[in-house]
Design a protein around this motif. Structure first.
Motif, PDB file in Angstrom:
ATOM      1  N   SER A 115      10.096  -1.390   3.453  1.00  0.00           N
ATOM      2  CA  SER A 115      10.270  -2.650   2.749  1.00  0.00           C
ATOM      3  C   SER A 115       9.868  -2.393   1.301  1.00  0.00           C
ATOM      4  CB  SER A 115       9.394  -3.724   3.376  1.00  0.00           C
ATOM      5  OG  SER A 115       8.037  -3.288   3.398  1.00  0.00           O
ATOM      6  N   TYR A 116       9.889  -3.432   0.477  1.00  0.00           N
ATOM      7  CA  TYR A 116       9.318  -3.274  -0.868  1.00  0.00           C
ATOM      8  C   TYR A 116       8.477  -4.501  -1.182  1.00  0.00           C
ATOM      9  CZ  TYR A 116       8.499  -1.918  -5.643  1.00  0.00           C
ATOM     10  OH  TYR A 116       7.863  -1.538  -6.804  1.00  0.00           O
ATOM     11  N   PRO A 117       7.199  -4.310  -1.429  1.00  0.00           N
ATOM     12  CA  PRO A 117       6.449  -3.065  -1.300  1.00  0.00           C
ATOM     13  C   PRO A 117       6.479  -2.530   0.140  1.00  0.00           C
ATOM     14  CG  PRO A 117       5.188  -4.680  -2.549  1.00  0.00           C
ATOM     15  CD  PRO A 117       6.347  -5.407  -1.951  1.00  0.00           C
ATOM     16  N   ALA A 118       6.270  -1.229   0.258  1.00  0.00           N
ATOM     17  CA  ALA A 118       6.273  -0.587   1.564  1.00  0.00           C
ATOM     18  C   ALA A 118       4.990  -0.931   2.314  1.00  0.00           C
ATOM     19  CB  ALA A 118       6.405   0.928   1.400  1.00  0.00           C
ATOM     20  N   GLN A 119       4.975  -0.631   3.614  1.00  0.00           N
ATOM     21  CA  GLN A 119       3.788  -0.859   4.440  1.00  0.00           C
ATOM     22  C   GLN A 119       3.561   0.345   5.339  1.00  0.00           C
ATOM     23  OE1 GLN A 119       3.480  -5.000   6.137  1.00  0.00           O
ATOM     24  NE2 GLN A 119       5.557  -5.184   5.302  1.00  0.00           N
ATOM     25  N   PHE A 120       2.310   0.740   5.478  1.00  0.00           N
ATOM     26  CA  PHE A 120       1.973   1.827   6.389  1.00  0.00           C
ATOM     27  C   PHE A 120       2.075   1.301   7.814  1.00  0.00           C
ATOM     28  CE2 PHE A 120      -0.561   2.591   2.506  1.00  0.00           C
ATOM     29  CZ  PHE A 120      -0.005   3.798   2.121  1.00  0.00           C
ATOM     30  N   ALA A 121       2.744   2.054   8.679  1.00  0.00           N
ATOM     31  CA  ALA A 121       2.988   1.584  10.040  1.00  0.00           C
ATOM     32  C   ALA A 121       1.706   1.523  10.867  1.00  0.00           C
ATOM     33  CB  ALA A 121       4.020   2.478  10.729  1.00  0.00           C
ATOM     34  N   GLN A 122       0.835   2.489  10.710  1.00  0.00           N
ATOM     35  CA  GLN A 122      -0.409   2.523  11.495  1.00  0.00           C
ATOM     36  C   GLN A 122      -1.521   3.107  10.637  1.00  0.00           C
ATOM     37  OE1 GLN A 122      -0.224   4.832  15.071  1.00  0.00           O
ATOM     38  NE2 GLN A 122      -2.296   4.294  15.735  1.00  0.00           N
ATOM     39  N   VAL A 123      -2.455   2.273  10.206  1.00  0.00           N
ATOM     40  CA  VAL A 123      -3.560   2.709   9.352  1.00  0.00           C
ATOM     41  C   VAL A 123      -4.790   2.918  10.217  1.00  0.00           C
ATOM     42  CG1 VAL A 123      -5.005   2.159   7.370  1.00  0.00           C
ATOM     43  CG2 VAL A 123      -2.599   1.472   7.389  1.00  0.00           C
ATOM     44  N   MET A 124      -5.463   4.047   9.994  1.00  0.00           N
ATOM     45  CA  MET A 124      -6.642   4.386  10.788  1.00  0.00           C
ATOM     46  C   MET A 124      -7.945   4.071  10.043  1.00  0.00           C
ATOM     47  SD  MET A 124      -5.141   8.094  11.932  1.00  0.00           S
ATOM     48  CE  MET A 124      -3.449   8.225  12.522  1.00  0.00           C
ATOM     49  N   SER A 125      -7.954   4.288   8.730  1.00  0.00           N
ATOM     50  CA  SER A 125      -9.167   4.041   7.963  1.00  0.00           C
ATOM     51  C   SER A 125      -8.837   3.936   6.482  1.00  0.00           C
ATOM     52  CB  SER A 125     -10.204   5.157   8.180  1.00  0.00           C
ATOM     53  OG  SER A 125      -9.732   6.379   7.632  1.00  0.00           O
ATOM     54  N   LEU A 126      -9.798   3.406   5.736  1.00  0.00           N
ATOM     55  CA  LEU A 126      -9.660   3.260   4.286  1.00  0.00           C
ATOM     56  C   LEU A 126     -10.935   3.784   3.649  1.00  0.00           C
ATOM     57  CD1 LEU A 126      -7.690   1.949   2.175  1.00  0.00           C
ATOM     58  CD2 LEU A 126      -9.166  -0.050   2.261  1.00  0.00           C
ATOM     59  N   ARG A 127     -10.799   4.764   2.743  1.00  0.00           N
ATOM     60  CA  ARG A 127     -11.974   5.364   2.115  1.00  0.00           C
ATOM     61  C   ARG A 127     -11.866   5.168   0.598  1.00  0.00           C
ATOM     62  NH1 ARG A 127     -10.380   9.290   5.857  1.00  0.00           N
ATOM     63  NH2 ARG A 127      -9.638  10.741   4.253  1.00  0.00           N
ATOM     64  N   ALA A 128     -12.841   4.480   0.044  1.00  0.00           N
ATOM     65  CA  ALA A 128     -12.812   4.151  -1.386  1.00  0.00           C
ATOM     66  C   ALA A 128     -13.853   4.958  -2.131  1.00  0.00           C
ATOM     67  CB  ALA A 128     -13.073   2.661  -1.595  1.00  0.00           C
ATOM     68  N   GLN A 129     -13.586   5.180  -3.403  1.00  0.00           N
ATOM     69  CA  GLN A 129     -14.493   5.958  -4.245  1.00  0.00           C
ATOM     70  C   GLN A 129     -14.657   5.250  -5.588  1.00  0.00           C
ATOM     71  OE1 GLN A 129     -15.613   9.210  -3.138  1.00  0.00           O
ATOM     72  NE2 GLN A 129     -17.111   9.116  -4.768  1.00  0.00           N
ATOM     73  N   THR A 130     -15.889   5.015  -5.984  1.00  0.00           N
ATOM     74  CA  THR A 130     -16.131   4.495  -7.324  1.00  0.00           C
ATOM     75  C   THR A 130     -16.315   5.683  -8.260  1.00  0.00           C
ATOM     76  OG1 THR A 130     -18.502   4.356  -6.869  1.00  0.00           O
ATOM     77  CG2 THR A 130     -17.217   2.367  -6.535  1.00  0.00           C
ATOM     78  N   PRO A 131     -15.684   5.660  -9.426  1.00  0.00           N
ATOM     79  CA  PRO A 131     -15.879   6.747 -10.383  1.00  0.00           C
ATOM     80  C   PRO A 131     -17.333   6.868 -10.804  1.00  0.00           C
ATOM     81  CG  PRO A 131     -13.978   5.424 -10.949  1.00  0.00           C
ATOM     82  CD  PRO A 131     -14.709   4.687  -9.881  1.00  0.00           C
ATOM     83  N   GLU A 132     -17.681   7.962 -11.408  1.00  0.00           N
ATOM     84  CA  GLU A 132     -19.058   8.174 -11.831  1.00  0.00           C
ATOM     85  C   GLU A 132     -19.511   7.043 -12.746  1.00  0.00           C
ATOM     86  OE1 GLU A 132     -19.615  11.975 -13.531  1.00  0.00           O
ATOM     87  OE2 GLU A 132     -18.774  13.075 -11.833  1.00  0.00           O
ATOM     88  N   ASN A 133     -20.735   6.570 -12.531  1.00  0.00           N
ATOM     89  CA  ASN A 133     -21.341   5.473 -13.282  1.00  0.00           C
ATOM     90  C   ASN A 133     -20.623   4.145 -13.066  1.00  0.00           C
ATOM     91  OD1 ASN A 133     -23.152   7.335 -14.486  1.00  0.00           O
ATOM     92  ND2 ASN A 133     -21.594   7.863 -16.009  1.00  0.00           N
ATOM     93  N   GLY A 134     -19.734   4.078 -12.079  1.00  0.00           N
ATOM     94  CA  GLY A 134     -19.041   2.821 -11.819  1.00  0.00           C
ATOM     95  C   GLY A 134     -18.072   2.427 -12.911  1.00  0.00           C
ATOM     96  N   SER A 135     -17.619   3.361 -13.708  1.00  0.00           N
ATOM     97  CA  SER A 135     -16.826   3.022 -14.896  1.00  0.00           C
ATOM     98  C   SER A 135     -15.349   3.307 -14.709  1.00  0.00           C
ATOM     99  CB  SER A 135     -17.350   3.819 -16.091  1.00  0.00           C
ATOM    100  OG  SER A 135     -17.326   5.200 -15.803  1.00  0.00           O
ATOM    101  N   TYR A 136     -14.649   2.440 -14.021  1.00  0.00           N
ATOM    102  CA  TYR A 136     -13.205   2.549 -13.943  1.00  0.00           C
ATOM    103  C   TYR A 136     -12.596   1.438 -14.793  1.00  0.00           C
ATOM    104  CZ  TYR A 136     -14.443  -0.747 -10.274  1.00  0.00           C
ATOM    105  OH  TYR A 136     -15.014  -1.763  -9.568  1.00  0.00           O
ATOM    106  N   THR A 137     -11.363   1.598 -15.184  1.00  0.00           N
ATOM    107  CA  THR A 137     -10.802   0.717 -16.195  1.00  0.00           C
ATOM    108  C   THR A 137     -10.086  -0.508 -15.644  1.00  0.00           C
ATOM    109  OG1 THR A 137      -8.779   2.037 -16.253  1.00  0.00           O
ATOM    110  CG2 THR A 137     -10.501   2.616 -17.822  1.00  0.00           C
ATOM    111  N   ASP A 138      -9.402  -0.397 -14.529  1.00  0.00           N
ATOM    112  CA  ASP A 138      -8.610  -1.489 -13.976  1.00  0.00           C
ATOM    113  C   ASP A 138      -7.636  -2.035 -15.018  1.00  0.00           C
ATOM    114  OD1 ASP A 138      -7.582  -3.311 -12.213  1.00  0.00           O
ATOM    115  OD2 ASP A 138      -9.161  -4.791 -12.509  1.00  0.00           O
ATOM    116  N   LEU A 139      -6.867  -1.141 -15.624  1.00  0.00           N
ATOM    117  CA  LEU A 139      -5.861  -1.564 -16.590  1.00  0.00           C
ATOM    118  C   LEU A 139      -4.816  -2.474 -15.958  1.00  0.00           C
ATOM    119  CD1 LEU A 139      -5.155   1.617 -18.735  1.00  0.00           C
ATOM    120  CD2 LEU A 139      -6.109  -0.547 -19.522  1.00  0.00           C
ATOM    121  N   CYS A 140      -4.518  -2.259 -14.681  1.00  0.00           N
ATOM    122  CA  CYS A 140      -3.554  -3.131 -14.012  1.00  0.00           C
ATOM    123  C   CYS A 140      -4.036  -4.581 -14.057  1.00  0.00           C
ATOM    124  CB  CYS A 140      -3.365  -2.698 -12.560  1.00  0.00           C
ATOM    125  SG  CYS A 140      -2.603  -1.071 -12.352  1.00  0.00           S
TER     126      CYS A 140
END
Length: 285
Positions: A115-140
């Motif tokens: 589809s659009y947006p696409a979808q994962f058929a079977q998700v097992m886990s989600l692993r997130a990472q914060t950049p060093e010092n918590g400093s990401y930009t989130d330009l989106c």
């Protein structure tokens, strides 16, 4: 004596034939942007297929809009976190600890619904990472905010003569400052259209005119509005010691129907995201 020699020769021949009959070990399987190699820092290797994405929007609700990093423009996904196992920086966590702008690894079976947006058929886990010092930009998130502010300003430009809002919105981020990937831009454009009930189109004025949406001769878009964000290389900042974005933004319906945000400045704090910005001046035509 001859019989002994013959027996030894036969035994040697059997050993050689047995060795030749053994299968070679299987070759390693790899390749592609969605692989189990290249896990985020602090995480262990996965046994499933892993796709690395940016959370573009939806972390506050658990309904994630994701853009695949290093992927093609169509690498945009929707994912409901629900009861999925979630870790943040290697620690067991849940959806409330996710933040827009985070990099995430989605472990899944490898099948994707087209589809659009696409979808994962079977998700097992989600692993997130914060950049060093918590400093990401989130330009989106920043560009979604700017586009939404433009939408809300002079709302008459968004309307149709018979009532309701325009069915199309064009978005041009081709000259926007920052380092968004084409996939992230595509996700921002889609989300902006969804939020305002319009079909979102990616393109410049010339591209949309060539496709027949904008009337180039009359300088008018009958059933749409074009939004654009461009870098302002001459912009001045109050604090040059911090990373800063300077830009202009506008929405355009026609030669005598447009609104402008000029000399905009967004300063990134020492911790946090690009979310707040100032507008130097506004104009209407």
């Amino acid at each position: 004596m001859k019989k002994v020699r013959i027996a030894i020769l036969l035994l040697t021949l059997c050993v050689v034939l047995a060795a030749c009959g053994q299968a070679a070990p299987p070759a390693a399987v790899g390749g592609g942007s969605s692989s189990s190699a290249g896990t985020l820092k602090g995480e262990t290797l996965s046994t499933g297929t892993v796709t690395v994405c940016r959370i573009v929007d939806g972390a506050e609700t658990g309904e994630l809009l994701l853009a695949e990093l290093n992927g093609a423009e169509n690498g945009v996904y929707l994912l409901t976190v629900g009861n999925l196992p979630v870790t943040v920086d290697g620690q067991s966590s849940d959806a409330k600890d996710l933040t827009d702008g985070m990099t995430v690894e989605v472990e899944h079976s490898g099948a994707v619904l087209e589809s659009y947006p696409a979808q994962f058929a079977q998700v097992m886990s989600l692993r997130a990472q914060t950049p060093e010092n918590g400093s990401y930009t989130d330009l989106c998130g920043l560009w979604l905010k700017v586009l939404d502010d433009l939408w809300s300003t002079d709302p008459g430009l968004n309307g149709m003569e018979g009532g309701g809002t325009v069915p199309y919105v064009g978005v041009d981020l081709s000259a926007a400052p920052g380092d968004l990937t084409e996939t992230e831009k595509a996700a921002v454009v889609w989300q902006f259209g969804r939020l305002h009930g319009a079909q979102a189109l990616t393109g410049t004025f010339d591209e949309l005119a060539e496709q027949g949406y904008i009337d180039r001769e009359k300088l008018f878009w009958k059933d749409g509005v074009l939004f654009s964000i461009t870098a302002d290389e001459q912009g001045e900042t109050a604090d040059a010691s911090l990373p800063t974005l300077t830009f202009d933004a506008q929405k355009w319906r026609g030669g005598d129907g447009a609104y402008f945000f000029s000399d905009c400045v967004c300063v990134w704090p020492e911790r946090g995201t690009w979310t707040e910005y100032s507008i130097g001046s506004e104009a209407i035509s």
